[in-house]
Design an enzyme around this catalytic site. Structure first.
Site, short mmCIF file in Angstrom:
data_model
loop_
_atom_site.label_atom_id
_atom_site.label_comp_id
_atom_site.label_asym_id
_atom_site.label_seq_id
_atom_site.Cartn_x
_atom_site.Cartn_y
_atom_site.Cartn_z
N GLU A 148 0.85 -1.19 0.00
CA GLU A 148 0.00 0.00 0.00
C GLU A 148 0.89 1.25 0.00
O GLU A 148 1.96 1.27 0.60
CB GLU A 148 -0.90 0.02 1.23
CG GLU A 148 -1.85 1.21 1.28
CD GLU A 148 -2.76 1.22 2.49
OE1 GLU A 148 -3.85 1.81 2.40
OE2 GLU A 148 -2.39 0.64 3.54
N CYS A 179 -5.34 -3.10 2.80
CA CYS A 179 -5.11 -2.85 4.22
C CYS A 179 -6.37 -2.96 5.09
O CYS A 179 -6.75 -4.05 5.48
CB CYS A 179 -4.43 -1.49 4.43
SG CYS A 179 -3.65 -1.32 6.06
N LYS A 238 -10.11 1.03 -2.79
CA LYS A 238 -10.29 0.59 -1.40
C LYS A 238 -11.70 0.89 -0.91
O LYS A 238 -12.16 2.04 -0.98
CB LYS A 238 -9.25 1.29 -0.53
CG LYS A 238 -9.16 0.80 0.90
CD LYS A 238 -7.98 1.51 1.59
CE LYS A 238 -7.74 1.00 2.98
NZ LYS A 238 -6.56 1.68 3.61
#
Length: 274
Positions: free
Chosen positions: A43, A156, A114
């Site tokens: 990331e 994440c 995301k």
């Protein structure tokens, strides 16, 4: 089928150009030494994880400098590249935390925004970035194939939502990849636990790829990039510094685990009737 993956745990320091040059160099070195089919970056792999740097790094996909560099590296090295995540500026001006995937022919085969934006204050210091104030969340599951292997993408904070992993498993994914940047405190408590749990409960492979640890960074990354297998075991794990870790994923293990622990076949749906 067996798939060799390489996770690049990269130091994120210097200018954007320097960071990209280091990333390409690490990709080339990993391919030369280990001959993986799939290379994974972390990331925010092209800039430090702080709000000023993230805003300044924003670019369009696929025309931006990072996309161009990854596309060319994929062609030159003949590999699939999961391009960690970068800040994408959409045509409407919104910012997204986005993971791109490039084929050995330089095709953009996947682009994942995301979904779950991280606003954690669990570390000793206040959150470096309140992602929901900076980014616009995505709303689509994204998969791609390497040969017969179907792969699902998260970034994440997405790892903390088991429903996302289960949705990918129901779509037939055999590997989930989460480019990540986890702080040291929560990483020590949860990083390995979450990876093993997602892999075990969904009976598939899970890869977490982190930046290397930099004690001078505003958010110090945990490191410890890893792959967990369908038994819930860690099959490869990095330390804290810049390094490449490689795993050969044997997807016959998924069928083996499913036969010996047939919980997914036994799973029942529970409806809230209240």
């Amino acid at each position: 089928m067996t798939l060799r993956v390489a996770l690049l745990q990269q130091v994120i320091t210097g200018t954007k150009v320097q960071i990209l040059q280091n990333a390409v160099k690490q990709i080339q070195s990993a391919v030369s030494q280990h001959q993986p089919t799939l290379v994974i970056l972390s990331e925010s792999f092209n800039c430090p994880y702080d709000e000023e740097a993230l805003r300044a790094s924003a670019e369009e996909i696929p025309s931006g400098v990072t996309s161009v560099a990854l596309r060319q590296a994929a062609i030159d090295c003949g590999v699939f590249i999961v391009g960690g995540s970068i800040v994408e500026r959409s045509s409407s001006g919104q910012l997204h935390n986005t993971c791109t995937v490039w084929s050995p022919r330089g095709q953009l085969v996947a682009s994942y925004r995301k979904i779950h934006l991280g606003d954690s204050n669990a570390s000793a210091e206040p959150a470096t970035v309140n992602e929901s104030a900076l980014f616009t969340a995505g709303d689509q599951l994204v998969t791609f194939n390497v040969g017969s292997v179907k792969i699902g993408l998260g970034i994440c904070w997405d790892m903390r939502f088991p429903e996302l992993a289960a949705a990918y498993r129901r779509q037939g994914c055999q590997l989930l990849i989460y480019p990540s940047l986890c702080d040291v405190r929560t990483g020590g408590m949860h990083w390995e636990l979450i990876a093993r749990s997602l892999a075990l409960n969904n009976q598939l492979f899970v890869a977490f790829c982190s930046p290397a640890r930099d004690e001078e960074a505003k958010l110090v990354a945990f490191g410890h990039s890893l792959v967990a297998d369908p038994w819930g075991e860690i099959c490869v794990e990095a330390g804290e510094q810049q390094e490449v870790v490689v795993a050969d994923l044997n997807f016959a293990m998924i069928e083996e685990v499913g036969m010996k622990i047939p919980v997914l076949k036994q799973q029942k749906s529970f409806l809230d009737e209240s």
